[in-house]
Design an enzyme around this catalytic site. Structure first.
Site, PDB file in Angstrom:
ATOM      1  N   GLY A  19       0.797  -1.216   0.000  1.00 41.26           N
ATOM      2  CA  GLY A  19       0.000   0.000   0.000  1.00 41.26           C
ATOM      3  C   GLY A  19       0.833   1.271   0.000  1.00 41.26           C
ATOM      4  O   GLY A  19       2.068   1.249   0.096  1.00 41.26           O
ATOM      5  N   HIS A  20       0.129   2.392  -0.066  1.00 41.96           N
ATOM      6  CA  HIS A  20       0.808   3.684  -0.162  1.00 41.96           C
ATOM      7  C   HIS A  20       1.545   4.031   1.137  1.00 41.96           C
ATOM      8  O   HIS A  20       1.154   3.648   2.223  1.00 41.96           O
ATOM      9  CB  HIS A  20      -0.174   4.792  -0.552  1.00 41.96           C
ATOM     10  CG  HIS A  20      -1.307   5.006   0.409  1.00 41.96           C
ATOM     11  ND1 HIS A  20      -2.364   5.824   0.131  1.00 41.96           N
ATOM     12  CD2 HIS A  20      -1.561   4.515   1.650  1.00 41.96           C
ATOM     13  CE1 HIS A  20      -3.206   5.839   1.145  1.00 41.96           C
ATOM     14  NE2 HIS A  20      -2.732   5.047   2.076  1.00 41.96           N
ATOM     15  N   ASN A  21       2.651   4.747   0.957  1.00 41.60           N
ATOM     16  CA  ASN A  21       3.486   5.249   2.061  1.00 41.60           C
ATOM     17  C   ASN A  21       4.221   4.153   2.829  1.00 41.60           C
ATOM     18  O   ASN A  21       4.819   4.428   3.873  1.00 41.60           O
ATOM     19  CB  ASN A  21       2.669   6.070   3.069  1.00 41.60           C
ATOM     20  CG  ASN A  21       1.894   7.200   2.439  1.00 41.60           C
ATOM     21  OD1 ASN A  21       2.332   7.772   1.455  1.00 41.60           O
ATOM     22  ND2 ASN A  21       0.736   7.508   2.999  1.00 41.60           N
TER      23      ASN A  21
END
Length: 360
Positions: A255-257
């Site tokens: 996922g993001h980050n």
């Protein structure tokens, strides 16, 4: 055994040459000129094959093998049949892999074998893209504006490299992969169907679920390998980072980050929610799911099919749903088993009730 139609080997080697390459000792020098043409497991090997043995589970296969030579530790040397040449090695499998890498070097990279080196006539390359010498772009691949690709890199058939992406040297981007909003280091291997840099799953979950702009990047450092079908979302405000030397299996979602440290190993079908952090040398078994904003410390290990909702200290082994230290998990499973066995014994001792009375 290896398929020579897909993986043509190098010319055959003598056992003396193999001993030198693998740093093994040929126990009987009379076998020095015996030639090896390929590799095979103990049960499939013939007189021209090299195999290895380091697990007593395969003792029967060793006793009945027809292999020409076997890499084996000094501890198990006496188990090798007399007709098989012995190559004594401290770590037989490591020595076997060293020779396999020499014999089948083409198997180390995800080449499709489609097209010749260079730029395929059907590839589409934007005029502002910058490709160093010795870049290969296979048929139907698309290279967007301001892309930069380093020498020795192969862009697989049908891959799409979107605007502004930077790819280092000696990389392989698998067929059908899609890269956007990404910076890729040197010697990065992506197997077919990887998707890098698409939107992270960011919404304000209320009413109509308002989409949050995802304006970060994906940064993949040197020597990373990504399995087929793996997806890595770009960051929302900060970048999604995959650390140097990390190896990721097929169909993993990141996922993001997310920040993944160096030399981590992530097995197939893991799901890593946004904004979590893995330290260096973390190992995740297959189908592990990790909650967002969790921190997994350096050297931690998580058992397959675990669900992680809490941070894990460095060096610890956790497992289960929800994951906890493995000793605690094992004790709990044992207690549940004993409880179930006790309950089953009591149920079996009760007289039959009348719920089935009257049924034929």
């Amino acid at each position: 055994m290896a398929s020579t139609s897909f993986f043509p080997p190098r010319p055959s080697s003598t056992l003396a040459e193999i001993a030198s390459l693998t740093k093994a000792t040929l126990v009987d020098a009379s076998y020095a000129e015996h030639r090896i043409t390929g590799l095979a497991s103990l049960d499939e090997a013939g007189p021209m094959h090299l195999s290895f043995f380091e697990n007593l589970r395969y003792s029967d296969e060793l006793a009945n093998t027809r292999a020409g030579a076997c890499l084996v530790s000094e501890r198990f040397e006496g188990r090798v049949p007399s007709h098989v040449a012995v190559l004594r090695a401290r770590r037989p499998f490591h020595a076997f892999v060293a020779y396999a890498r020499h014999l089948y070097s083409d198997a180390l990279r995800p080449h499709t074998g489609i097209g010749a080196p260079g730029i395929a006539p059907t590839a589409v390359i934007h005029e502002t893209a910058k490709l160093e010498d010795e870049v290969t772009v296979e048929p139907l691949a698309v290279i967007g504006p301001d892309v930069e690709i380093g020498s020795g890199t192969v862009i697989g058939a049908g891959a799409v490299i979107a605007a502004g992406v930077k790819i280092g040297r000696d990389c392989d981007i698998g067929a059908g992969s899609h890269l956007q909003h990404a910076l890729i280091g040197n010697n990065v291997l992506m197997h077919p169907g990887c998707h890098i840099g698409q939107d992270g799953f960011g919404f304000i979950f209320a009413g109509q679920h308002t989409k949050v702009p995802q304006t970060g990047r994906v940064i993949i450092q040197h020597d990373v390998e990504l399995g087929a079908g793996t997806t890595i979302d770009r960051g929302s405000l900060r970048d999604t980072v995959i650390g140097e030397g990390t190896k990721i299996d097929n169909q993993v979602q990141i996922g993001h980050n997310v920040t993944i440290g160096r030399h981590c190993v992530i097995a197939a079908k893991c799901g890593l929610a946004g904004s979590l952090t893995l330290g260096d040398n973390v190992a995740l078994g297959a189908m592990v799911g990790i909650n967002n904003h969790v921190m997994i410390g350096d050297g931690a290990q998580v058992a397959a099919m675990s669900g992680v909702k809490d941070s894990i200290p460095a060096g610890e082994r956790w497992g289960g749903i929800f994951a906890r230290p493995t000793r605690t998990w094992f004790r709990e499973m044992l207690a549940v088993r004993r409880l179930a066995e006790g309950s089953g014994a009591e149920t079996a001792a009760r007289p039959d009730d009348d719920r089935d009375e009257g049924r034929g």
